[in-house]
Design a protein around this motif. Structure first.
Motif, PDB file in Angstrom:
ATOM      1  N   LYS A  32       5.427  -3.579   4.741  1.00 30.42           N
ATOM      2  CA  LYS A  32       4.285  -4.017   3.942  1.00 30.42           C
ATOM      3  C   LYS A  32       3.256  -2.907   3.945  1.00 30.42           C
ATOM      4  O   LYS A  32       3.081  -2.204   4.917  1.00 30.42           O
ATOM      5  N   GLY A  33       2.544  -2.769   2.876  1.00 33.38           N
ATOM      6  CA  GLY A  33       1.483  -1.770   2.810  1.00 33.38           C
ATOM      7  C   GLY A  33       1.975  -0.434   2.292  1.00 33.38           C
ATOM      8  O   GLY A  33       3.149  -0.243   1.999  1.00 33.38           O
ATOM      9  N   ALA A  34       1.043   0.489   2.195  1.00 38.26           N
ATOM     10  CA  ALA A  34       1.337   1.809   1.630  1.00 38.26           C
ATOM     11  C   ALA A  34       1.924   2.741   2.693  1.00 38.26           C
ATOM     12  O   ALA A  34       1.685   2.586   3.881  1.00 38.26           O
ATOM     13  N   ALA A  35       2.678   3.715   2.235  1.00 36.30           N
ATOM     14  CA  ALA A  35       3.243   4.729   3.125  1.00 36.30           C
ATOM     15  C   ALA A  35       2.126   5.621   3.642  1.00 36.30           C
ATOM     16  O   ALA A  35       1.055   5.728   3.028  1.00 36.30           O
ATOM     17  N   PHE A  36       2.365   6.271   4.773  1.00 35.56           N
ATOM     18  CA  PHE A  36       1.391   7.216   5.323  1.00 35.56           C
ATOM     19  C   PHE A  36       2.119   8.283   6.115  1.00 35.56           C
ATOM     20  O   PHE A  36       3.311   8.177   6.393  1.00 35.56           O
ATOM     21  N   VAL A  37       1.384   9.352   6.442  1.00 31.55           N
ATOM     22  CA  VAL A  37       1.933  10.467   7.203  1.00 31.55           C
ATOM     23  C   VAL A  37       1.193  10.542   8.532  1.00 31.55           C
ATOM     24  O   VAL A  37      -0.034  10.664   8.557  1.00 31.55           O
TER      25      VAL A  37
END
Length: 185
Positions: A32-37
């Protein structure tokens, strides 16, 4: 400009008015939610490290890094000295900048040194090196299971996992990027 999605190990960029080099990174795509680095970065000038999380769309200014091949001479307990083979100029570099590479470098070996605005901040060993095993336990006869390894100390002091058939005095080839044994020479 470089995006957070393009971050890889060794990439240098400007962030928070300082120049950082990526030590480790991970692209995370949660359910769930946006991808991140998620990245571990080291300040080129200060040497401090920190863990940060970026939105993959964030953009950073690329830092201009120069690279020069130099020869490792010796260490005096505090600094590691390298010489430019063209001008014979010598520079001393602190342990923090050489700690990853020095495990695989002997005196008189050539290395790549990275500079930012004339200040050295990173030393890279050659990708593959050949070193002599100075200490290891003897292999046990009959221990032939696949992928059995044992620790071995090489002439630079690094400890490498090697197959059981490698003995003291053998010259082995090592991949310095991973620290893995490749073959006997």
């Amino acid at each position: 400009m470089i995006s957070a999605n393009d971050l890889r190990k060794g990439v240098t960029f400007v962030y928070d008015n300082d120049v950082y080099q990526v030590i480790d990174f991970q692209h995370v795509k949660p359910g769930k939610g946006a991808a991140f680095v998620r990245a571990k970065i080291r300040s080129v000038m200060g040497g401090g490290t920190k863990d940060v999380t970026f939105n993959p769309n964030e953009k950073f200014e690329n830092a201009v890094i120069s690279t020069k091949e130099m020869q490792y001479l010796y260490n005096d307990g505090q600094l590691y000295y390298f010489m430019d083979p063209e001008s014979f100029e010598q520079i001393g570099i602190e342990y923090e900048a050489v700690e990853e590479a020095i495990k695989y470098v002997k005196e008189n070996d050539n290395v790549q040194i990275k500079f930012y605005e004339g200040k050295p901040f990173s030393v890279d060993a050659p990708n593959f090196v050949e070193l002599v095993v100075t200490e290891t336990e003897p292999g046990i006869k009959g221990d032939t299971a696949t992928n059995v390894t044992k620790p071995a100390t090489v002439e630079t002091g690094a400890v490498i996992n090697v197959p059981v058939f490698v003995n003291e005095g053998d010259t082995i080839k090592i991949d310095t990027r991973t620290g893995d044994y490749l073959s006997r020479v």
